[in-house]
Design a protein around this motif. Structure first.
Motif, mmCIF file in Angstrom:
data_model
loop_
_atom_site.group_PDB
_atom_site.id
_atom_site.type_symbol
_atom_site.label_atom_id
_atom_site.label_comp_id
_atom_site.label_asym_id
_atom_site.label_seq_id
_atom_site.Cartn_x
_atom_site.Cartn_y
_atom_site.Cartn_z
ATOM 1 N N ARG A 95 1.069 8.524 2.736
ATOM 2 C CA ARG A 95 0.170 9.614 2.335
ATOM 3 C C ARG A 95 -0.527 9.320 1.019
ATOM 4 N NH1 ARG A 95 4.204 14.497 3.762
ATOM 5 N NH2 ARG A 95 4.090 14.332 6.007
ATOM 6 N N ASP A 96 -1.430 8.374 1.102
ATOM 7 C CA ASP A 96 -2.242 7.979 -0.047
ATOM 8 C C ASP A 96 -3.622 7.649 0.519
ATOM 9 O OD1 ASP A 96 -3.216 6.999 -2.463
ATOM 10 O OD2 ASP A 96 -1.768 5.366 -2.638
ATOM 11 N N THR A 97 -4.650 7.718 -0.332
ATOM 12 C CA THR A 97 -6.008 7.437 0.156
ATOM 13 C C THR A 97 -6.662 6.247 -0.545
ATOM 14 O OG1 THR A 97 -7.047 8.881 -1.471
ATOM 15 C CG2 THR A 97 -6.413 9.899 0.616
ATOM 16 N N LEU A 98 -6.028 5.734 -1.606
ATOM 17 C CA LEU A 98 -6.692 4.726 -2.430
ATOM 18 C C LEU A 98 -6.264 3.325 -2.031
ATOM 19 C CD1 LEU A 98 -6.320 6.533 -5.883
ATOM 20 C CD2 LEU A 98 -8.302 6.528 -4.342
ATOM 21 N N LEU A 99 -7.188 2.563 -1.493
ATOM 22 C CA LEU A 99 -6.890 1.192 -1.083
ATOM 23 C C LEU A 99 -6.596 0.319 -2.296
ATOM 24 C CD1 LEU A 99 -9.649 0.793 1.610
ATOM 25 C CD2 LEU A 99 -7.218 0.346 2.009
ATOM 26 N N PRO A 100 -5.526 -0.478 -2.237
ATOM 27 C CA PRO A 100 -5.301 -1.458 -3.311
ATOM 28 C C PRO A 100 -6.415 -2.501 -3.307
ATOM 29 C CG PRO A 100 -3.343 -1.234 -1.882
ATOM 30 C CD PRO A 100 -4.466 -0.500 -1.220
ATOM 31 N N GLU A 101 -6.712 -3.039 -4.492
ATOM 32 C CA GLU A 101 -7.563 -4.244 -4.573
ATOM 33 C C GLU A 101 -6.720 -5.433 -4.154
ATOM 34 O OE1 GLU A 101 -8.658 -5.221 -8.575
ATOM 35 O OE2 GLU A 101 -9.017 -3.112 -9.039
ATOM 36 N N VAL A 102 -7.300 -6.326 -3.350
ATOM 37 C CA VAL A 102 -6.583 -7.557 -2.997
ATOM 38 C C VAL A 102 -7.453 -8.752 -3.385
ATOM 39 C CG1 VAL A 102 -5.564 -8.930 -1.136
ATOM 40 C CG2 VAL A 102 -5.348 -6.431 -1.105
ATOM 41 N N HIS A 103 -6.902 -9.636 -4.184
ATOM 42 C CA HIS A 103 -7.606 -10.840 -4.618
ATOM 43 C C HIS A 103 -6.907 -12.052 -4.016
ATOM 44 C CE1 HIS A 103 -9.757 -8.484 -7.687
ATOM 45 N NE2 HIS A 103 -8.614 -7.809 -7.739
ATOM 46 N N ILE A 104 -7.707 -12.975 -3.497
ATOM 47 C CA ILE A 104 -7.136 -14.169 -2.871
ATOM 48 C C ILE A 104 -7.420 -15.359 -3.769
ATOM 49 C CG2 ILE A 104 -7.299 -15.659 -0.836
ATOM 50 C CD1 ILE A 104 -7.747 -13.146 0.796
ATOM 51 N N GLU A 105 -6.349 -16.005 -4.200
ATOM 52 C CA GLU A 105 -6.471 -17.118 -5.156
ATOM 53 C C GLU A 105 -5.807 -18.341 -4.538
ATOM 54 O OE1 GLU A 105 -8.116 -17.178 -7.902
ATOM 55 O OE2 GLU A 105 -8.385 -15.061 -8.454
ATOM 56 N N GLN A 106 -6.653 -19.205 -3.977
ATOM 57 C CA GLN A 106 -6.102 -20.327 -3.234
ATOM 58 C C GLN A 106 -5.801 -21.531 -4.126
ATOM 59 O OE1 GLN A 106 -8.241 -20.869 0.426
ATOM 60 N NE2 GLN A 106 -6.803 -22.440 1.163
ATOM 61 N N ARG A 107 -6.128 -21.419 -5.421
ATOM 62 C CA ARG A 107 -5.824 -22.530 -6.338
ATOM 63 C C ARG A 107 -4.944 -21.985 -7.465
ATOM 64 N NH1 ARG A 107 -10.894 -24.758 -8.403
ATOM 65 N NH2 ARG A 107 -9.663 -26.564 -9.070
ATOM 66 N N ALA B 106 0.839 -1.204 0.000
ATOM 67 C CA ALA B 106 0.000 0.000 0.000
ATOM 68 C C ALA B 106 0.872 1.251 0.000
ATOM 69 C CB ALA B 106 -0.936 -0.001 1.209
ATOM 70 N N ALA B 107 1.947 1.233 0.791
ATOM 71 C CA ALA B 107 2.805 2.423 0.890
ATOM 72 C C ALA B 107 3.478 2.727 -0.440
ATOM 73 C CB ALA B 107 3.855 2.230 1.986
ATOM 74 N N MET B 108 3.879 1.695 -1.182
ATOM 75 C CA MET B 108 4.614 1.930 -2.418
ATOM 76 C C MET B 108 3.701 2.227 -3.601
ATOM 77 S SD MET B 108 8.112 -0.255 -2.286
ATOM 78 C CE MET B 108 8.860 0.826 -3.522
ATOM 79 N N GLY B 109 2.394 2.083 -3.419
ATOM 80 C CA GLY B 109 1.485 2.477 -4.475
ATOM 81 C C GLY B 109 1.112 1.371 -5.451
ATOM 82 N N VAL B 110 1.116 0.130 -4.973
ATOM 83 C CA VAL B 110 0.637 -0.983 -5.815
ATOM 84 C C VAL B 110 -0.895 -0.941 -5.810
ATOM 85 C CG1 VAL B 110 0.477 -3.502 -5.983
ATOM 86 C CG2 VAL B 110 2.644 -2.410 -5.336
ATOM 87 N N GLU C 90 -7.038 -3.252 7.397
ATOM 88 C CA GLU C 90 -6.301 -2.532 8.455
ATOM 89 C C GLU C 90 -4.831 -2.356 8.101
ATOM 90 O OE1 GLU C 90 -6.776 -4.322 12.351
ATOM 91 O OE2 GLU C 90 -8.952 -4.161 12.145
ATOM 92 N N GLN C 91 -4.213 -3.406 7.578
ATOM 93 C CA GLN C 91 -2.796 -3.315 7.223
ATOM 94 C C GLN C 91 -2.599 -2.364 6.041
ATOM 95 O OE1 GLN C 91 -0.532 -4.534 9.222
ATOM 96 N NE2 GLN C 91 -2.168 -5.396 10.457
ATOM 97 N N LEU C 92 -3.503 -2.443 5.073
ATOM 98 C CA LEU C 92 -3.392 -1.544 3.918
ATOM 99 C C LEU C 92 -3.527 -0.084 4.358
ATOM 100 C CD1 LEU C 92 -5.566 -3.512 1.318
ATOM 101 C CD2 LEU C 92 -3.059 -3.431 1.428
ATOM 102 N N LEU C 93 -4.443 0.171 5.292
ATOM 103 C CA LEU C 93 -4.626 1.546 5.772
ATOM 104 C C LEU C 93 -3.356 2.053 6.461
ATOM 105 C CD1 LEU C 93 -8.298 1.516 7.160
ATOM 106 C CD2 LEU C 93 -7.474 2.597 5.061
ATOM 107 N N LEU C 94 -2.686 1.183 7.213
ATOM 108 C CA LEU C 94 -1.425 1.600 7.847
ATOM 109 C C LEU C 94 -0.406 2.014 6.789
ATOM 110 C CD1 LEU C 94 -1.046 -1.078 10.697
ATOM 111 C CD2 LEU C 94 -1.696 1.328 10.926
ATOM 112 N N GLY C 95 -0.360 1.264 5.683
ATOM 113 C CA GLY C 95 0.561 1.621 4.604
ATOM 114 C C GLY C 95 0.196 2.934 3.940
ATOM 115 N N LEU C 96 -1.107 3.151 3.732
ATOM 116 C CA LEU C 96 -1.556 4.419 3.130
ATOM 117 C C LEU C 96 -1.262 5.608 4.048
ATOM 118 C CD1 LEU C 96 -5.053 3.447 1.622
ATOM 119 C CD2 LEU C 96 -2.840 3.528 0.448
ATOM 120 N N GLU C 97 -1.493 5.420 5.347
ATOM 121 C CA GLU C 97 -1.195 6.484 6.321
ATOM 122 C C GLU C 97 0.287 6.838 6.305
ATOM 123 O OE1 GLU C 97 -4.386 5.450 9.930
ATOM 124 O OE2 GLU C 97 -2.263 4.993 10.172
ATOM 125 N N GLN C 98 1.124 5.808 6.194
ATOM 126 C CA GLN C 98 2.572 6.011 6.173
ATOM 127 C C GLN C 98 2.992 6.838 4.954
ATOM 128 O OE1 GLN C 98 5.346 5.262 8.013
ATOM 129 N NE2 GLN C 98 6.589 6.079 6.343
#
Lengths: 235, 235
Positions: free
Chosen positions: B139-151, B97-101, B129-137
């Motif tokens: 200075r960004d407001t846009l949450l990354p999309e996270v997709h979970i692919e277990q297969r 999140a902090a690096m802007g992915v 919650e973890q993504l928000l900590l990265g954005l706060e660090q």
């Protein structure tokens, strides 16, 4: 642990070692090594190669080792880092060792909390333990030098100009500065500030010592992220 | 926290917010903010700007906010990451999140321990919650999309080719591969393996999906170091 690091005291003779403690436990519990298993090994400060387990029980392990490969090249960099908070210091020491930084200066700065200097993680033995974890991770045997400079001004005025002479001197700092260069060819002296950054007085003194301010974009990164990001961009 | 992030539910009207909980505590204990203090603020998913503290006590804080600046640009990258161990997942989510992915896929791999999929840190709320900590660090407001692919196979065969189409597809893998490119201009799809790396079968499938293997030198880096190192080199 991608490399089993051997201390001088482990050697029974030139090609036999005996291990106890953390590394023995790791061999048994994580590697699930057995007599006959072959492992990557390296002598701290020396060569890397293969080790074969001759004996393994709850008390000790014995290996025959053949060391014939040099460790990977270090980066041509001296890293000057404002002392991070203790938890981040531990991880940053591992990262620095893993990425191949040969020389680290931990420096005071106005925005370094005074209490950070009291941490037991600054003891020589504690620093060495974290560096070894980084070397084990990255497969290297050469411990970085770590210098502790608790007084900013005398270090920056008296010693930094000598360290930075003949190198590209850079000072990571957010603001209206040129972007950090990429893929440089020669040696670099790189200073990275504390959370909240260097204060203007510090920037002035670092510039007078031969460093030029560069930035890495508008995002404020934690030191444990900024260190690999800057090193990967520079080298 | 370099940016105070505001939830939609915090807004009393377009320019007033009320806070409780972690952010209130942080304002009082870390920022030592007082009535009248000015802070950098940002609305999650929206603009950034300034906030002025109108009221502050142990129960709540009230701020008047003026939001007029866009968040910093994201990196043009989709990151496909073999699921790291839980502790490293937390830090890696912050870093991403902090690096802007803008888009992360957490993927299974042969060398991902099955137990990692049981961690409560994979709950949507914990990830946020973890993504928000990265954005706060950063200075960004846009949450990354996270997709979970277990297969692994259905994702790589059926969905990855579409994600990678029209991008430079890269697969970080130690070995005798070309060096990871630097300062690319277009979008990238980057896959980073687990501790111990992708297995050959996985490399083959990832290559068939349009990714080419690249390496970052002989040093084996932990995922939390490899992610910023690869991103800083690519962009």
């Amino acid at each position: 642990m991608n490399l089993l690091l051997l201390e001088d005291a482990d050697f029974l003779d030139a090609c036999h070692v005996r291990l106890q403690g953390r590394r023995l436990q790791h061999l048994r519990e994580v590697h699930r090594a057995e007599v006959g298993s072959t492992l990557r090994v390296g002598r701290i400060g020396g060569l890397m190669g293969q080790g074969q387990l001759l004996q393994l029980d709850a008390q000790q392990a014995e290996l025959r080792v053949a060391l014939d490969q040099p460790p990977p090249a270090k980066l041509p960099v001296t890293l000057v880092l404002a002392l991070p908070r203790p938890k981040m210091l531990k991880r940053t020491l591992q990262t620095i060792a893993a990425m191949g930084v040969p020389r680290l200066v931990l420096l005071n700065s106005y925005r370094v909390e005074k209490s950070f200097w009291q941490t037991p993680f600054l003891d020589a033995q504690a620093i060495r333990e974290q560096l070894l974890l980084g070397l084990e991770q990255a497969r290297d045997t050469l411990l970085p030098e770590v210098h502790i400079e608790q007084r900013f001004k005398p270090f920056v005025e008296d010693r930094l100009p000598g360290l930075a002479a003949g190198t590209l001197g850079l000072l990571g700092h957010p603001g209206d500065y040129p972007a950090c260069p990429r893929a440089v060819s020669g040696p670099v002296t790189l200073a990275i500030g504390p959370e909240g950054g260097w204060i203007p007085y510090e920037v002035t003194l670092l510039e007078q010592a031969g460093l030029q301010a560069v930035q890495l974009g508008p995002r404020i990164l934690r030191v444990e992220t900024a260190v690999p990001a800057l090193l990967a961009r520079l080298f």
